[in-house]
Design a protein around this motif. Sequence first.
Motif, PDB file in Angstrom:
ATOM      1  N   SER A  42       0.838  -1.199   0.000  1.00 35.88           N
ATOM      2  CA  SER A  42       0.000   0.000   0.000  1.00 35.88           C
ATOM      3  C   SER A  42       0.873   1.248   0.000  1.00 35.88           C
ATOM      4  N   ASP A  88      -5.761   3.437   3.534  1.00 37.17           N
ATOM      5  CA  ASP A  88      -5.744   3.087   2.116  1.00 37.17           C
ATOM      6  C   ASP A  88      -6.949   2.247   1.725  1.00 37.17           C
ATOM      7  N   SER A  89      -7.401   1.362   2.628  1.00 36.29           N
ATOM      8  CA  SER A  89      -8.427   0.397   2.256  1.00 36.29           C
ATOM      9  C   SER A  89      -9.846   0.899   2.467  1.00 36.29           C
ATOM     10  N   ARG A 106     -12.436   3.947   1.956  1.00 27.26           N
ATOM     11  CA  ARG A 106     -12.672   5.218   1.246  1.00 27.26           C
ATOM     12  C   ARG A 106     -13.696   6.003   2.049  1.00 27.26           C
ATOM     13  N   TRP A 112     -15.638  -1.320  -5.103  1.00 29.24           N
ATOM     14  CA  TRP A 112     -14.261  -1.104  -4.636  1.00 29.24           C
ATOM     15  C   TRP A 112     -13.540  -2.448  -4.488  1.00 29.24           C
ATOM     16  N   GLU A 161      -2.966   7.915  -5.186  1.00 29.69           N
ATOM     17  CA  GLU A 161      -2.808   6.701  -4.400  1.00 29.69           C
ATOM     18  C   GLU A 161      -3.842   5.650  -4.794  1.00 29.69           C
ATOM     19  N   GLU A 162      -5.069   6.063  -5.053  1.00 31.18           N
ATOM     20  CA  GLU A 162      -6.096   5.100  -5.450  1.00 31.18           C
ATOM     21  C   GLU A 162      -5.733   4.429  -6.760  1.00 31.18           C
ATOM     22  N   GLN A 163      -5.145   5.180  -7.668  1.00 29.86           N
ATOM     23  CA  GLN A 163      -4.745   4.605  -8.945  1.00 29.86           C
ATOM     24  C   GLN A 163      -3.628   3.577  -8.760  1.00 29.86           C
ATOM     25  N   THR A 182      -5.449   0.360  -7.518  1.00 31.60           N
ATOM     26  CA  THR A 182      -6.369  -0.343  -8.406  1.00 31.60           C
ATOM     27  C   THR A 182      -5.797  -0.607  -9.787  1.00 31.60           C
ATOM     28  N   PRO A 220      -9.587   7.226 -11.364  1.00 28.86           N
ATOM     29  CA  PRO A 220     -10.495   6.628 -10.415  1.00 28.86           C
ATOM     30  C   PRO A 220     -11.887   6.369 -10.996  1.00 28.86           C
ATOM     31  N   THR A 270     -15.399   3.340 -10.479  1.00 30.34           N
ATOM     32  CA  THR A 270     -16.554   3.668  -9.640  1.00 30.34           C
ATOM     33  C   THR A 270     -17.741   4.016 -10.486  1.00 30.34           C
TER      34      THR A 270
END
Length: 489
Positions: free
Chosen positions: A182, A332-333, A335, A376, A475-477, A480, A485, A489
């Motif tokens: 992460s 991180d996990s 949202r 997610w 960070e989300e990118q 995943t 993003p 979603t």
Amino acid sequence: MTDHGGNGRRNNGNITVAPARRTDGLDALRGRSVLVLNWRDVRHPRAGGAELYAHQVARRWAAAGVRVTWLTSRPPGTPAREVVDGVQVLRRGGTFSVYAAVAAALLRHGRLFDAVLDCQNGIPFFAPAFAPRTTPVVQVVHHVHQEQFDAHFSRPVAVLGRFLEGPASRRVYGDRALAVVSPSTRRDVRTRLGLRGPAFIVPNGNEPPVDRSGPRDPDPTVVVVGRLVAHKRLDRLLRALPDVLPAVPGLRVSVVGDGPERRRLELLAGELGLRRAVRFHGRLPDAERDELVRRAWLTTSTSQGEGWGCTVLEANRFGVPCLAVAAAGIDDSVRHDGTGWLVPDPAALAPALVDALTRLADDAVAARLSDRCRAWASAFTWDRSAELLAGVLAAEGRRLAAPRPDRRAARADLVTAVRFRVPRDVPPPRGRLTDQVRVDGEHGTALLHGCDEVDAEAVLARWRVEPVSIELAREEQLLTGAAHPADRT
């Protein structure tokens, strides 16, 4: 939880199949011999998330034609050698003597392996000190244990643990590549341990999302799944409940799991007058555990720190949101306001629980959150984790063999997300082993490690594709693999 593989993706309110990813990393390892070092294996009675991660990756490598050997400790009653899901498991030594056993094995047989995956669980195996110098070694770090040593060991042992995880690791691993689960872990290995090798984010996978096949519990229900150990700090949840129960009639809390803290937590629940509201189930068969989670309104995390919230995503796949105390990895996990809520400290837990359970009493609100949670969770698959980690290990071998330093590998923390169009007369781009390139027809996305925006423009020009957007990855990118993003979603 049954493993189905695949790549779920959210699109227009439905879980669909994402474009297939290339398997360049696995292709580069196929036919080679890889040694996995971990102080436990998946059949160890105290196996946890780190062992699940390594096992799910190793079994996929084995299925793809990689010769995988797992060297680990030997708890009483287990065979010294067995094959588990195509992985040869060799067991030597106990909880701490396994480190000496691994060092001896590497000195005697290290040349038999083409690469080493060194899984760090607080104390790494220091494989570069014992394996041949030309053998690529990638250290896998789930989270930093500096404070956790104090929670589990005496002061002298804790001091030694912090030294081995920090200064000793810096010296032995040098510029060897790291795989972290992460962005939180990557920050911690840089700022708190000072590790300087290229660090690549290889997140945990997950099982495919599950639609609720039946109704949730009629009464407010919180289900917590996990090992009952000191750093999980489940006492924080128990201490918050006396202030929650008067405001949430009928609240029930189920704790699934076992560990050294169970008796202390049961006594604390009794002292707080929670015996009617809280039930400790211990370990349950998978089907019973999953049914409890499926019917839950909410799960919680009160841990002082994780590399990644495995149980958070496991609940998300059933559509169950999480209320968590902010901590490394958990941030991180979860949202915030999307798949659950984060509170800054344990003092805010009680009012946040009341607020969350009040919101979830509205079926429409609960249904929207449930959809977001499953979407997610669908972004994380073990197939993707296995491919990414294979790419890191194969790329490390090429880096060691290269005559000149690789500028992009040295700047691995810098990642650029791009979207592009592929002209009809241009073949789909492949990228480097550590890049994440996905092409669906004439449209593509990529995460380019070691590239800033200018470097990315040059890469797209070499690929002869048409840029749509170029930006530093969020960070989300990084978690995943999506260039934007909105793709998830």
